[in-house]
Structure formats: structure tokens, C-alpha cells
Design a protein around this motif. Structure first.
Motif, PDB file in Angstrom:
ATOM      1  N   TYR A 128      -0.510 -13.829  -5.793  1.00 47.15           N
ATOM      2  CA  TYR A 128      -1.455 -14.146  -4.724  1.00 47.15           C
ATOM      3  C   TYR A 128      -0.890 -15.241  -3.814  1.00 47.15           C
ATOM      4  N   ALA A 129      -0.351 -16.303  -4.409  1.00 48.53           N
ATOM      5  CA  ALA A 129       0.174 -17.422  -3.620  1.00 48.53           C
ATOM      6  C   ALA A 129       1.331 -16.977  -2.719  1.00 48.53           C
ATOM      7  N   GLU A 130       2.245 -16.179  -3.257  1.00 50.78           N
ATOM      8  CA  GLU A 130       3.370 -15.693  -2.446  1.00 50.78           C
ATOM      9  C   GLU A 130       2.875 -14.807  -1.312  1.00 50.78           C
ATOM     10  N   ASN A 131       1.890 -13.984  -1.598  1.00 52.71           N
ATOM     11  CA  ASN A 131       1.346 -13.079  -0.590  1.00 52.71           C
ATOM     12  C   ASN A 131       0.674 -13.858   0.542  1.00 52.71           C
ATOM     13  N   VAL A 132      -0.076 -14.894   0.214  1.00 53.47           N
ATOM     14  CA  VAL A 132      -0.732 -15.714   1.240  1.00 53.47           C
ATOM     15  C   VAL A 132       0.316 -16.431   2.085  1.00 53.47           C
ATOM     16  N   ARG A 133       1.335 -16.997   1.446  1.00 53.05           N
ATOM     17  CA  ARG A 133       2.401 -17.670   2.204  1.00 53.05           C
ATOM     18  C   ARG A 133       3.066 -16.700   3.180  1.00 53.05           C
ATOM     19  N   PHE A 134       3.343 -15.497   2.721  1.00 53.72           N
ATOM     20  CA  PHE A 134       3.982 -14.490   3.576  1.00 53.72           C
ATOM     21  C   PHE A 134       3.057 -14.103   4.731  1.00 53.72           C
ATOM     22  N   ALA A 135       1.776 -13.911   4.452  1.00 56.13           N
ATOM     23  CA  ALA A 135       0.813 -13.539   5.496  1.00 56.13           C
ATOM     24  C   ALA A 135       0.707 -14.625   6.558  1.00 56.13           C
ATOM     25  N   ILE A 136       0.683 -15.878   6.142  1.00 56.66           N
ATOM     26  CA  ILE A 136       0.615 -16.987   7.102  1.00 56.66           C
ATOM     27  C   ILE A 136       1.891 -17.039   7.936  1.00 56.66           C
ATOM     28  N   ALA A 137       3.035 -16.894   7.288  1.00 59.75           N
ATOM     29  CA  ALA A 137       4.314 -16.932   8.000  1.00 59.75           C
ATOM     30  C   ALA A 137       4.421 -15.806   9.029  1.00 59.75           C
ATOM     31  N   MET A 138       3.797 -14.671   8.750  1.00 51.29           N
ATOM     32  CA  MET A 138       3.846 -13.526   9.665  1.00 51.29           C
ATOM     33  C   MET A 138       2.731 -13.551  10.703  1.00 51.29           C
ATOM     34  N   GLY A 139       1.831 -14.545  10.628  1.00 48.85           N
ATOM     35  CA  GLY A 139       0.740 -14.648  11.596  1.00 48.85           C
ATOM     36  C   GLY A 139      -0.425 -13.732  11.315  1.00 48.85           C
ATOM     37  N   ARG A 140      -0.508 -13.207  10.087  1.00 50.50           N
ATOM     38  CA  ARG A 140      -1.593 -12.287   9.746  1.00 50.50           C
ATOM     39  C   ARG A 140      -2.834 -12.999   9.250  1.00 50.50           C
ATOM     40  N   LEU A 141      -2.721 -14.261   8.906  1.00 57.97           N
ATOM     41  CA  LEU A 141      -3.859 -14.974   8.344  1.00 57.97           C
ATOM     42  C   LEU A 141      -4.061 -16.252   9.137  1.00 57.97           C
ATOM     43  N   SER A 142      -5.190 -16.332   9.797  1.00 56.03           N
ATOM     44  CA  SER A 142      -5.505 -17.502  10.612  1.00 56.03           C
ATOM     45  C   SER A 142      -6.812 -18.075  10.102  1.00 56.03           C
ATOM     46  N   GLY A 143      -6.721 -19.131   9.322  1.00 55.89           N
ATOM     47  CA  GLY A 143      -7.926 -19.666   8.696  1.00 55.89           C
ATOM     48  C   GLY A 143      -8.481 -18.635   7.745  1.00 55.89           C
ATOM     49  N   HIS A 144      -9.729 -18.260   7.935  1.00 55.35           N
ATOM     50  CA  HIS A 144     -10.338 -17.241   7.084  1.00 55.35           C
ATOM     51  C   HIS A 144     -10.501 -15.918   7.829  1.00 55.35           C
ATOM     52  N   THR A 145      -9.872 -15.794   8.990  1.00 56.44           N
ATOM     53  CA  THR A 145      -9.994 -14.585   9.784  1.00 56.44           C
ATOM     54  C   THR A 145      -8.810 -13.671   9.508  1.00 56.44           C
ATOM     55  N   LEU A 146      -9.088 -12.417   9.242  1.00 53.65           N
ATOM     56  CA  LEU A 146      -8.030 -11.441   9.014  1.00 53.65           C
ATOM     57  C   LEU A 146      -7.645 -10.824  10.349  1.00 53.65           C
ATOM     58  N   LEU A 147      -6.464 -11.180  10.825  1.00 48.36           N
ATOM     59  CA  LEU A 147      -5.994 -10.705  12.120  1.00 48.36           C
ATOM     60  C   LEU A 147      -4.756  -9.844  11.940  1.00 48.36           C
ATOM     61  N   ASP A 148      -4.420  -9.103  12.990  1.00 48.60           N
ATOM     62  CA  ASP A 148      -3.256  -8.222  12.918  1.00 48.60           C
ATOM     63  C   ASP A 148      -1.993  -8.854  13.484  1.00 48.60           C
ATOM     64  N   GLY A 149      -2.005 -10.122  13.797  1.00 50.98           N
ATOM     65  CA  GLY A 149      -0.842 -10.789  14.366  1.00 50.98           C
ATOM     66  C   GLY A 149      -0.949 -10.937  15.873  1.00 50.98           C
ATOM     67  N   SER A 150      -1.830 -10.169  16.503  1.00 47.61           N
ATOM     68  CA  SER A 150      -2.019 -10.288  17.950  1.00 47.61           C
ATOM     69  C   SER A 150      -3.463 -10.653  18.285  1.00 47.61           C
ATOM     70  N   GLY A 151      -4.227 -11.051  17.300  1.00 47.61           N
ATOM     71  CA  GLY A 151      -5.586 -11.506  17.539  1.00 47.61           C
ATOM     72  C   GLY A 151      -6.672 -10.471  17.322  1.00 47.61           C
ATOM     73  N   ARG A 152      -6.315  -9.233  17.067  1.00 41.83           N
ATOM     74  CA  ARG A 152      -7.313  -8.181  16.848  1.00 41.83           C
ATOM     75  C   ARG A 152      -7.682  -8.143  15.367  1.00 41.83           C
ATOM     76  N   ALA A 153      -8.941  -7.877  15.074  1.00 37.47           N
ATOM     77  CA  ALA A 153      -9.379  -7.769  13.683  1.00 37.47           C
ATOM     78  C   ALA A 153      -8.601  -6.654  12.990  1.00 37.47           C
ATOM     79  N   ARG A 154      -8.142  -6.949  11.789  1.00 36.88           N
ATOM     80  CA  ARG A 154      -7.310  -5.992  11.062  1.00 36.88           C
ATOM     81  C   ARG A 154      -8.056  -4.693  10.762  1.00 36.88           C
ATOM     82  N   TYR A 155      -9.347  -4.787  10.465  1.00 36.53           N
ATOM     83  CA  TYR A 155     -10.129  -3.580  10.200  1.00 36.53           C
ATOM     84  C   TYR A 155     -10.123  -2.661  11.422  1.00 36.53           C
ATOM     85  N   ASP A 156     -10.354  -3.217  12.608  1.00 35.79           N
ATOM     86  CA  ASP A 156     -10.375  -2.409  13.835  1.00 35.79           C
ATOM     87  C   ASP A 156      -9.031  -1.725  14.062  1.00 35.79           C
ATOM     88  N   ARG A 157      -7.962  -2.448  13.821  1.00 36.92           N
ATOM     89  CA  ARG A 157      -6.624  -1.885  13.986  1.00 36.92           C
ATOM     90  C   ARG A 157      -6.392  -0.751  12.984  1.00 36.92           C
TER      91      ARG A 157
END
Length: 189
Positions: A128-157
């Protein structure tokens, strides 16, 4: 097993632990259904899983059920009074490597939540910790919001990608689904 082959074997059932869940029936009585994380899929379940996968030259996209808000695929199967609902990408990894320990997560190295392709450039076992670090480094996790890296909700994408691939692989439709900012967001030019 290579990353380009579809796994289809399942390890023998490792435990018989299960959790009861109430299930409504046609009459007023409630039947008992058991959530069983160790329930092995049948060959029919595995075939049904692969029927919901569209292969591109890179990722293999899940086009079945998608959960909100995370945008990951979900796969459900059941037999008699036992059922299992699992993340589609985890199911794919388990088909390749067998049942995963509880603390193991499946990390998307390809940054595609709908990808079910197992391999070092796509899905790997992680913590879990490695996955979160990777997601943050890739811009997929911003606070508690799940984003696709360009600001769009991941579910919508994810829903847009599923709809684009509904009838099979279409490179242009997939590109549009991945890059369209969605309703309410205009482009710069």
C-alpha cells in the motif's frame, strides 16, 4: 507465464473462511449469502472475465463494471450461496500468481486504472505504501481526490474509456476518451 498470455489457472481453495451477508429473496424471508475471498472461479467465470477485456497494443482494458469514485474495474462471481467481488486488476494478477496475501496490492505501473495486463510495465504486486508513493509521484493522488493526472475525476475518465471501447479496440476513440477534459471544461484553444 508471460505478460502477453491470458492466465487461466486458479490455485486450489486455500481456506473456507467466509462472511455472511443478507440477501433479499422473492419472498419476505432473507436468504444467507456468504462473501468468500477464497472462492475460486470456475472456467466459465474466467471466460466471462476475459470477455470483458479489450486488448490494445499496450494496456488490456477492463470494460465491465466500474466503481466510483476510484474508477477501478470490479468483477463478481458466485456459486450457490457464496460470492466474491474483486477488483478486476487484482483478479487478473491472481490468475497469474495465485491468491494474494491480504497486505498485497496491485500497482498500475502503466497508470491506467482499467488495465488488467500483468507484467512489469503494467500490473505488479506491491505494498500500500509503495503504491501511494507511486501515485503521488505520478500526479494521480492529490490530497484525498482521485484524479487522472490532468484534474479530471478518475471515475469519469474510466467510464469514458469503457464507452470508447464498448465495441472493441478503437485507437481514435480511446485517445479522445483519455484526453477529453469532459463536460464543463473548455479547451485552451
Amino acid at each position: 507465464m508471460t505478460e502477453d498470455s491470458e492466465p487461466g489457472l486458479w490455485p486450489s481453495e486455500q481456506s473456507d473462511g467466509h462472511t455472511p451477508v443478507d440477501e433479499p429473496t422473492s419472498n419476505s424471508a432473507r436468504a444467507r449469502r456468504y462473501v468468500d475471498a477464497s472462492l475460486p472461479p470456475s472456467k466459465k467465470d474466467i471466460a466471462r472475465f476475459w470477455s470483458k477485456v479489450v486488448k490494445s497494443p499496450t494496456c488490456w482494458y477492463w470494460v465491465g463494471a466500474i466503481s466510483a469514485p476510484d474508477g477501478y474495474g470490479r468483477f463478481n462471481y458466485q456459486r450457490k450461496n457464496r460470492q466474491r467481488t474483486v477488483l478486476a486488476h487484482r483478479f487478473s494478477v491472481e490468475l497469474t500468481h495465485g491468491l494474494l496475501d491480504e497486505g498485497v496490492v496491485c500497482e498500475h505501473k502503466c497508470n491506467e486504472p482499467l488495465c488488467v495486463r500483468v507484467g512489469p510495465k503494467h500490473l505488479v504486486e506491491s505494498t500500500y505504501a509503495e503504491n501511494v508513493r507511486f501515485a503521488i509521484a505520478m500526479g494521480r493522488l492529490s490530497g484525498h481526490t482521485l484524479l487522472d493526472g490532468s484534474g479530471r475525476a478518475r471515475y469519469d475518465r474510466s467510464v469514458a474509456i469503457r464507452e470508447a471501447l464498448r465495441y472493441g479496440y478503437d485507437e481514435k476513440a480511446l485517445f479522445r476518451a483519455k484526453t477529453d477534459p469532459g463536460p464543463g471544461q473548455s479547451t485552451l484553444f
